[in-house]
Design a protein around this motif. Structure first.
Motif, PDB file in Angstrom:
ATOM      1  N   ARG A 304      16.876  17.608   6.800  1.00  0.00           N
ATOM      2  CA  ARG A 304      18.408  17.310   5.857  1.00  0.00           C
ATOM      3  C   ARG A 304      17.922  17.685   4.805  1.00  0.00           C
ATOM      4  N   THR A 305      17.027  17.045   4.378  1.00  0.00           N
ATOM      5  CA  THR A 305      16.841  16.857   2.533  1.00  0.00           C
ATOM      6  C   THR A 305      14.880  17.291   2.944  1.00  0.00           C
ATOM      7  N   THR A 306      14.474  17.715   1.786  1.00  0.00           N
ATOM      8  CA  THR A 306      13.359  17.598   1.817  1.00  0.00           C
ATOM      9  C   THR A 306      12.671  16.481   0.473  1.00  0.00           C
ATOM     10  N   PRO A 307      12.170  16.044   0.756  1.00  0.00           N
ATOM     11  CA  PRO A 307      10.831  14.253   0.398  1.00  0.00           C
ATOM     12  C   PRO A 307      11.795  14.635  -0.735  1.00  0.00           C
ATOM     13  N   ALA A 308      11.425  13.871  -1.865  1.00  0.00           N
ATOM     14  CA  ALA A 308      11.455  13.029  -2.943  1.00  0.00           C
ATOM     15  C   ALA A 308       9.929  13.559  -3.170  1.00  0.00           C
ATOM     16  N   GLN A 309       9.621  13.969  -4.479  1.00  0.00           N
ATOM     17  CA  GLN A 309       8.528  14.534  -4.657  1.00  0.00           C
ATOM     18  C   GLN A 309       7.289  13.148  -5.641  1.00  0.00           C
ATOM     19  N   PRO A 310       6.210  12.540  -5.225  1.00  0.00           N
ATOM     20  CA  PRO A 310       5.722  11.834  -5.012  1.00  0.00           C
ATOM     21  C   PRO A 310       5.962  10.871  -6.503  1.00  0.00           C
ATOM     22  N   THR A 311       6.306  11.815  -7.499  1.00  0.00           N
ATOM     23  CA  THR A 311       6.079  11.213  -8.630  1.00  0.00           C
ATOM     24  C   THR A 311       7.897  10.526  -9.528  1.00  0.00           C
ATOM     25  N   SER A 312       8.793  10.955  -8.048  1.00  0.00           N
ATOM     26  CA  SER A 312      10.314  11.299  -8.891  1.00  0.00           C
ATOM     27  C   SER A 312      10.480   9.752  -9.437  1.00  0.00           C
ATOM     28  N   VAL A 313      11.369   9.243  -9.129  1.00  0.00           N
ATOM     29  CA  VAL A 313      12.025   7.795  -9.378  1.00  0.00           C
ATOM     30  C   VAL A 313      13.176   7.809  -8.041  1.00  0.00           C
ATOM     31  N   PRO A 314      12.705   8.802  -7.143  1.00  0.00           N
ATOM     32  CA  PRO A 314      13.574   8.158  -6.389  1.00  0.00           C
ATOM     33  C   PRO A 314      12.873   7.716  -5.826  1.00  0.00           C
ATOM     34  N   HIS A 315      11.864   8.475  -5.663  1.00  0.00           N
ATOM     35  CA  HIS A 315      10.656   8.479  -4.721  1.00  0.00           C
ATOM     36  C   HIS A 315       9.987   6.895  -4.664  1.00  0.00           C
ATOM     37  N   ASN A 316       9.980   5.724  -5.964  1.00  0.00           N
ATOM     38  CA  ASN A 316       9.117   5.364  -6.001  1.00  0.00           C
ATOM     39  C   ASN A 316      10.399   3.940  -5.783  1.00  0.00           C
ATOM     40  N   LEU A 317      10.849   4.612  -6.479  1.00  0.00           N
ATOM     41  CA  LEU A 317      12.647   3.500  -5.994  1.00  0.00           C
ATOM     42  C   LEU A 317      12.203   2.965  -4.639  1.00  0.00           C
ATOM     43  N   ALA A 318      12.097   3.750  -3.906  1.00  0.00           N
ATOM     44  CA  ALA A 318      11.971   3.721  -2.080  1.00  0.00           C
ATOM     45  C   ALA A 318      10.984   2.699  -2.174  1.00  0.00           C
ATOM     46  N   LEU A 319       9.724   3.192  -2.721  1.00  0.00           N
ATOM     47  CA  LEU A 319       8.563   2.985  -2.029  1.00  0.00           C
ATOM     48  C   LEU A 319       8.814   1.502  -2.404  1.00  0.00           C
ATOM     49  N   ASP A 320       9.123   0.946  -3.811  1.00  0.00           N
ATOM     50  CA  ASP A 320       9.200  -0.502  -4.604  1.00  0.00           C
ATOM     51  C   ASP A 320      10.263  -0.872  -3.940  1.00  0.00           C
ATOM     52  N   ALA A 321      11.279  -1.014  -2.986  1.00  0.00           N
ATOM     53  CA  ALA A 321      12.619  -1.743  -2.713  1.00  0.00           C
ATOM     54  C   ALA A 321      12.232  -2.077  -1.251  1.00  0.00           C
ATOM     55  N   CYS A 322      11.141  -2.211  -0.303  1.00  0.00           N
ATOM     56  CA  CYS A 322      10.856  -1.959   0.881  1.00  0.00           C
ATOM     57  C   CYS A 322      10.561  -4.050   0.179  1.00  0.00           C
ATOM     58  N   THR A 323      11.168  -4.749   1.022  1.00  0.00           N
ATOM     59  CA  THR A 323      10.913  -5.792   1.100  1.00  0.00           C
ATOM     60  C   THR A 323      10.038  -7.051   2.279  1.00  0.00           C
ATOM     61  N   HIS A 324       9.762  -5.930   3.183  1.00  0.00           N
ATOM     62  CA  HIS A 324       8.312  -6.329   4.052  1.00  0.00           C
ATOM     63  C   HIS A 324       8.958  -7.509   4.462  1.00  0.00           C
ATOM     64  N   CYS A 325      10.349  -7.239   5.012  1.00  0.00           N
ATOM     65  CA  CYS A 325      10.677  -8.054   6.525  1.00  0.00           C
ATOM     66  C   CYS A 325      10.640  -7.871   7.673  1.00  0.00           C
ATOM     67  N   GLY A 326      10.250  -6.801   7.745  1.00  0.00           N
ATOM     68  CA  GLY A 326       9.441  -6.192   8.783  1.00  0.00           C
ATOM     69  C   GLY A 326       9.982  -5.294  10.084  1.00  0.00           C
ATOM     70  N   ALA A 327      11.176  -5.346   9.719  1.00  0.00           N
ATOM     71  CA  ALA A 327      11.970  -4.366  10.598  1.00  0.00           C
ATOM     72  C   ALA A 327      11.126  -3.630  11.105  1.00  0.00           C
ATOM     73  N   CYS A 328      10.891  -2.270  10.268  1.00  0.00           N
ATOM     74  CA  CYS A 328      10.324  -1.227  11.064  1.00  0.00           C
ATOM     75  C   CYS A 328       9.419  -1.217  11.967  1.00  0.00           C
ATOM     76  N   SER A 329       8.626  -2.473  11.561  1.00  0.00           N
ATOM     77  CA  SER A 329       7.530  -2.534  11.998  1.00  0.00           C
ATOM     78  C   SER A 329       7.689  -3.573  13.955  1.00  0.00           C
ATOM     79  N   VAL A 330       8.614  -4.087  13.774  1.00  0.00           N
ATOM     80  CA  VAL A 330       8.936  -4.800  14.930  1.00  0.00           C
ATOM     81  C   VAL A 330       9.638  -3.699  15.413  1.00  0.00           C
ATOM     82  N   HIS A 331       9.817  -2.322  15.451  1.00  0.00           N
ATOM     83  CA  HIS A 331      10.802  -1.698  16.360  1.00  0.00           C
ATOM     84  C   HIS A 331       9.971  -0.432  16.276  1.00  0.00           C
ATOM     85  N   CYS A 332       8.844   0.299  15.937  1.00  0.00           N
ATOM     86  CA  CYS A 332       8.762   1.082  15.884  1.00  0.00           C
ATOM     87  C   CYS A 332       7.913   1.707  17.511  1.00  0.00           C
TER      88      CYS A 332
END
Lengths: 584, 310
Positions: A304-332
Motif C-alpha cells: 500500500r505504501t513505501t515505508p517512511a524514511q528512517p529519519t523522517s518525522v512520521p517514522h520517528n513519531l511511530a517509534l516513539d508512540a509505542c506504549t509497550h502494552c505488549g499487544a503485538c507480542s501477545v498476538h504475534c
C-alpha cells in the motif's frame, strides 16, 4: 512553609525544564519526511474517540481499555484538578476548596480509580504468560511510580487528618478566639468528628461537662471551620487510612510526618516529570500525536505504501508512540519461535525497542553488537502477517517497519569488505541468501569474511538427529537418483559452477562425517525443498530432510558465533533480564 | 453430506499478501455448506524450518493443540502450511524426545498436544472439496460451467511430497486437482512439470533460480495450451503473480511476459463456476463469459512460438 515553598517552586521549574529538555533530546533526530496530511474531521474524531476515550481499544481488548481508562481518568483528574488546582480548579470551579465536597471525595475517588487501574495493569502483566515475557523494568517502574504518587498522596492526607500540628496551625490562623473553653470544645469536635489525634486528652478549663464543651466547640466549628472543611469521612480512602494510623498518629505527627510525606509526594511527582520523556510514559505525549497523525487503521492490503524514511518525522513519531502494552507480542504469529530460540527480538514490541535504541545510539556500535544479530534473526522470522499492525492500539505501521528493517539489514552483503564481520553476520541472518550463506562456510572465503568455525563446539544435537545417525545413509548406493530428479540441478545451466555439490555427493560427504565440507556448497542453500529427491530415492534416504538439518546446523553455528558461544534456547532469553530497548 | 465443520487456518500470508485467496475460499465453502470456525492461530512453522526444526515443530504443534482444544480439525488453503503441519505430526509421532520438549513448552501456555495426532492432522482445501463435498456434488452445484477453459493444475510440492508424511494424494500420479478442475466444467490439460516446484521457497534466498523455476513452469503450461495456471497454495500463487510482475517489468529477452498464462486460485475458479464472484483473470477466457459480451476466445496456445525460448 517558607523553605518548602521555595523547594516546591524551584523543584517544579527545574523538573519542568528537565522534562522539556528530555523531550527535545528525544525528538532531536526527527527530521524531514512528509508530514501527515491535515484532515480536520477524521483527525478530530481520532483525537476524541481514540486518543481521549480509546474507543478503538474497547473493542479489541476490553480489560486493557478498562484499566487504561481507570489510570487515565484517575491520573489526569488528579493532575488537572488537584496538582494544578491553583491554575485550574480555583479559577474554574465555584467555591473551590480542596477540603470541601465534592472536591474532597472526588480526589479520593480519582486516586482510588488510579490505584485500581494500576493494580489491574500489574495483574494483567503477571497473568498472561506471553505478556509477562515482554514485561520489563520500565513497565514495572512506570506502574510503581504512579502508584507511589497516589499512595503517598493518600498517606499524606491521612496524616494531615490526624495531625495535631496541622490542627494547631489552622486554629492559630483562623479560630479568632482566645476563650479556652471554646478552643477545648473545638478540639473535642475535631477529635471526634474529623479524626484529629491529640497527644493529650482534652482538658476542661473551667470544669464544664464534655457535652457543654462540645456544643461550644460545635458552634465555633460551624462559624469558622465548616465553610472550608467537609467532614473528613468523605475523604473515604484517606479517612480509613487515618483510622488505621490512629494508634501511631501522635508519634508520627511529632516526628514531622506531614512535612516529610509532603516532600516525598512532591518528589515522586517531580520524578514523574523527569521520567516522562524517557520511559514508556512518554506515550502520553507521542501516542495521541500518532493517533491524530494516522486517524484511520492501516488496511491489510499489500504494497500500500513505501515505508517512511528512517529519519523522517512520521517514522520517528511511530517509534516513539509505542506504549509497550505488549499487544503485538501477545498476538504475534511467530511467538512460538521465541520459546525455542530465546531471542526476544522475535517479538514485535522488543524489535521496536531495538530499532528505537539503534536510532538513539544506545547500542555502542549499532553494527557489531549481538543485538543487531538478534534483530536480524528475529525480524527474519517475521511472516508479515500484519497482525501486530492490526492490534496495535497506537496504530503504528509495524509491518512497514519490519519490511524496511529487513531491507536495510541485508544491505551490507552487497560489499562484504566494507563491513565488520558481525555486521556481515547480521546481514546474513537478515537476508539468508543462498550464495552468502554458502560463502560464509566455504573454505576459501572463511578466512576473509568469516572466522574459522571449527574452533567452536559442534552445535547441540539436532532434534531429528538425521545427520548423526548412520542408519540415515545406510541404504545410499550413490545411484544419483536424487540428483537426477532435482528441479534445481535441472534448472542450472552449469550445475557444478552454480551449486558446487550435487545432492548425492552431499549425502556421501555427510555419511562420512564431513559435514563441514558440505555447508559451503550452494546446493545446500539453494534446495527448493520440493522433496522430489526424497520421494524418488529408491533406498529411502531422507535427502531433503538431511539438507534441512544441515541448514539448521549452520544457522546454529552462525548464531553461536554472533552471540559469543551461546547456542540459544530458553537461557538466552532469561539472561537478557531487561528490555532489549532499555539503556544499560 | 455429513456435517462438515473445520477450523479455518489461513496462514500468515493471506491477510496481507493474498487476501483474495481467503475471501474466495470462504465464499466457496459457504456456498457448499462447509462450516468454518475462526481461531487466532500462530504461524504454521514453515518459514522457521530452515533455522530450527524444533521451532517449526513447536509452532505447528501449538496450532494443532489450539484446534484440538476447539474440537475441530484444521482446514488450510496453503500447501506449505499443510505440509509443515503434517511434518510436525509425523515427527511428533516418531521422536519421543522432541515430543516431550514440545509438550513442556505447550504446557507453559496451558496447552496440550492432541492425544491422537493422526486424527488431529490438518486437511487441505482440495482434500475437503474432493472427499467431503465431492467432485460430483461440486459439478452439480456449478451454474456457469467454465466450458472450454484450459487449465493447468499446479500441484504444489509441500502437500504432495514426501507422500508418506503428507498423505495428500499419490505423490507420483496425483489426480485430485484435475478432478476438481474438471468439476467446474473446465479442461485440465496434461503438462510435464505439473508436479514441479513453483520456485517460491528460493525467493529471496536464490531469486534468480526461483524465477528460472517459475518461468519454466509458465512456459510448460503455455506449451501445453493452458490459458490459466490454477493454484491451491498461497505461496505458489504469490510466486506466479510475482514472477509475472517482475518479468513484465524487465526488458529482457523473455518479454512479452503477459503472454504467460495468468495464475488463478482454485476457489476463484470454482467461485466463478458456482456463480459467485468472477476474478478478473478469468474474464473473457476460454468460454462464453456469463456476464459481459458472450464471445468465446480461441485458446491462443497454437502459437507457442518462442517467446519463451530463453
Amino acid at each position: 512553609m517558607e523553605t518548602s515553598s521555595v523547594f516546591f517552586t524551584v523543584g517544579l521549574w527545574l523538573s519542568l525544564a528537565a522534562c522539556l529538555v528530555g523531550f527535545g533530546l528525544r525528538v532531536r533526530h526527527w527530521r524531514g519526511g512528509r508530514l501527515p496530511a491535515f484532515r480536520p474531521l477524521p483527525q478530530l474524531k481520532a483525537l476524541v474517540c481514540d486518543a481521549l476515550l480509546q474507543l478503538h481499544l474497547a473493542r479489541k481488548n476490553p480489560l486493557g481499555w478498562g484499566l487504561h481508562l481507570c489510570i487515565f481518568i484517575g491520573f489526569m483528574g488528579l493532575l488537572l484538578f488537584h496538582a494544578m488546582d491553583g491554575l485550574i480548579s480555583v479559577r474554574l470551579l465555584p467555591g473551590y476548596e480542596s477540603t470541601l465536597n465534592p472536591y474532597q471525595w472526588l480526589r479520593n475517588a480519582l486516586g482510588l480509580l488510579l490505584l485500581l487501574g494500576l493494580a489491574l495493569a500489574g495483574w494483567r502483566r503477571l497473568r498472561n504468560t506471553r505478556l509477562k515475557t515482554v514485561t520489563h523494568r520500565d513497565d514495572w517502574f512506570a506502574l510503581a511510580l504512579l502508584a507511589a504518587i497516589a499512595l503517598t498522596g493518600f498517606v499524606l492526607e491521612a496524616c494531615k487528618i490526624t495531625s495535631e500540628r496541622v490542627y494547631a496551625r489552622m486554629v492559630e490562623d483562623y479560630a479568632n478566639t482566645d476563650d479556652p473553653a471554646e478552643l477545648a470544645g473545638l478540639q473535642l469536635v475535631w477529635a471526634r468528628e474529623y479524626g484529629v489525634v491529640f497527644a493529650r486528652p482534652v482538658v476542661s478549663p473551667e470544669g464544664q461537662s464534655a457535652a457543654e464543651l462540645y456544643s461550644l466547640g460545635k458552634e465555633l466549628d460551624e462559624l469558622v471551620c465548616a465553610s472550608c472543611h467537609a467532614p473528613t469521612a468523605t475523604a473515604f480512602v484517606s479517612h480509613s487510612l487515618a483510622l488505621a494510623l490512629a494508634p501511631v498518629a501522635a508519634r508520627l505527627d511529632a516526628a514531622g510526618a506531614v512535612a516529610f510525606l509532603w516532600h516525598v509526594h512532591v518528589l515522586c511527582c517531580f520524578a514523574g516529570l523527569l521520567y516522562l520523556p524517557w520511559g514508556k510514559m512518554a506515550h502520553a505525549v507521542f501516542t495521541p500525536l500518532q493517533l491524530v497523525a494516522v486517524p484511520q487503521p492501516h488496511a491489510a492490503e499489500s504494497q500500500r505504501t513505501t515505508p517512511a524514511q528512517p529519519t523522517s518525522v512520521p517514522h520517528n513519531l511511530a517509534l516513539d508512540a509505542c506504549t509497550h502494552c505488549g499487544a503485538c507480542s501477545v498476538h504475534c504469529s511467530v511467538h512460538a519461535s521465541y520459546a525455542v530460540l530465546g531471542n526476544l527480538a522475535v517479538l514485535p514490541s522488543e524489535k521496536l525497542a531495538l530499532l528505537r535504541r539503534v536510532r538513539h545510539g544506545g547500542i555502542a556500535d549499532p553494527h557489531t553488537g549481538p543485538e543487531m544479530f538478534r534483530l536480524a534473526e528475529g525480524n527474519g522470522l517475521c511472516t508479515e502477517c500484519h497482525r501486530c499492525t492490526d492490534v496495535c492500539p497506537a496504530r503504528i505501521d509495524l509491518q512497514s517497519l519490519w519490511i524496511a528493517a529487513k531491507r536495510s539489514q541485508s544491505q551490507p552483503l552487497a560489499e562484504p569488505a566494507a563491513h565488520s564481520p558481525q555486521e556481515h553476520m547480521a546481514a546474513l541472518m537478515a537476508s539468508r541468501t543462498a550464495g552468502a550463506w554458502a560463502a560464509a562456510f566455504a573454505p576459501a572465503a572463511s578466512d576473509a569474511i568469516y572466522p574459522p568455525l571449527r574452533q567452536h563446539p559442534a552445535p547441540p544435537r539436532q532434534p531429528l538427529g538425521l545427520t548423526a545417525r548412520a542408519e540415515t545413509f545406510w541404504g545410499c548406493v550413490q545411484c544419483t537418483t536424487c540428483t537426477n530428479v532435482c528441479t534445481v540441478v535441472a534448472a542450472a545451466t552449469d550445475p557444478v559452477a552454480e551449486l558446487d555439490l550435487m545432492p548425492q555427493q552431499i549425502m556421501n560427504l555427510v555419511r562420512m562425517g564431513l559435514i563441514d565440507h558440505t555447508l559451503g556448497a550452494r546446493m545446500v542453500w539453494s534446495c527448493v525443498t520440493c522433496y522430489k529427491c526424497q520421494e524418488h530415492c529408491p533406498q529411502g534416504v531422507r535427502v531433503a530432510d538431511v539438507l534441512y538439518e544441515l541448514r539448521n546446523m549452520a544457522a546454529a553455528r552462525i548464531r553461536a558465533e554472533a552471540l559469543g558461544g551461546q547456542f540459544g534456547g530458553q537461557a538466552d532469553g532469561q539472561m537478557e533480564g531487561r528490555a532489549m530497548g532499555e539503556r544499560p | 453430506m455429513t456435517s462438515m465443520t473445520y477450523v479455518w487456518f489461513p496462514g500468515c500470508k493471506i491477510p496481507y499478501h493474498l487476501p483474495r485467496y481467503g475471501r474466495a475460499s470462504l465464499a466457496v465453502f459457504r456456498a457448499l455448506g462447509v462450516e468454518l470456525l475462526e481461531l487466532e492461530f500462530g504461524c504454521c512453522g514453515y518459514p522457521a524450518r530452515h533455522l530450527s526444526v524444533e521451532a517449526s515443530v513447536l509452532s505447528a504443534a501449538r496450532n494443532l493443540a489450539l484446534a484440538h482444544a476447539a474440537g475441530a480439525t484444521i482446514l488450510t488453503p496453503c500447501k506449505c502450511c499443510f505440509g509443515n503441519l503434517r511434518h510436525a505430526v509425523y515427527w511428533l509421532q516418531r521422536v519421543d524426545d522432541l515430543r516431550r520438549r514440545v509438550q513442556t513448552l505447550l504446557t507453559a501456555e496451558g496447552l496440550a498436544l492432541p492425544p491422537d495426532l493422526e486424527q488431529a492432522a490438518p486437511r487441505h482445501l482440495l482434500t475437503v472439496l474432493d472427499q467431503d463435498v465431492g467432485a460430483k456434488t461440486i459439478a452439480s452445484a456449478v451454474r456457469h460451467p467454465l466450458r472450454g477453459l484450459r487449465v493447468a493444475a499446479q500441484y504444489g510440492c509441500h502437500a504432495l511430497r514426501p507422500g508418506n508424511v503428507t498423505r495428500f494424494d499419490n505423490p507420483l500420479q496425483p489426480t485430485v486437482f484435475e478432478r476438481l478442475v474438471e468439476a467446474t466444467g473446465a479442461v485440465a490439460v496434461p503438462w510435464a512439470t505439473r508436479l514441479d516446484c513453483c520456485g517460491n521457497p528460493l525467493h529471496g534466498r536464490n531469486t534468480a533460480m526461483a524465477l528460472r523455476l517459475t518461468r519454466k513452469k509458465q512456459q510448460d503450461a503455455r506449451s501445453a495450451g493452458a490459458e490459466v495456471l490454477c493454484t491451491a497454495c498461497t505461496y505458489c500463487q504469490l510466486q506466479f503473480d510475482g514472477c509475472r510482475e517482475e518479468l513484465a517489468d524487465s526488458p529482457a529477452q523473455d518479454s512479452p511476459l503477459d503472454k504467460a498464462p495468468p495464475a488463478v486460485l482454485y476457489p476463484e475458479l470454482l467461485g466463478a463456476a458456482l456463480g459467485l464472484d468472477e476474478p478478473e483473470t478469468l474474464q473473457g477466457l476460454g468460454r462464453p463469459a456469463h456476464h459481459g459480451p458472450g464471445i468465446a476466445q480461441t485458446p491462443s496456445h497454437h502459437n507457442t512460438d518462442d517467446i519463451f525460448t530463453a
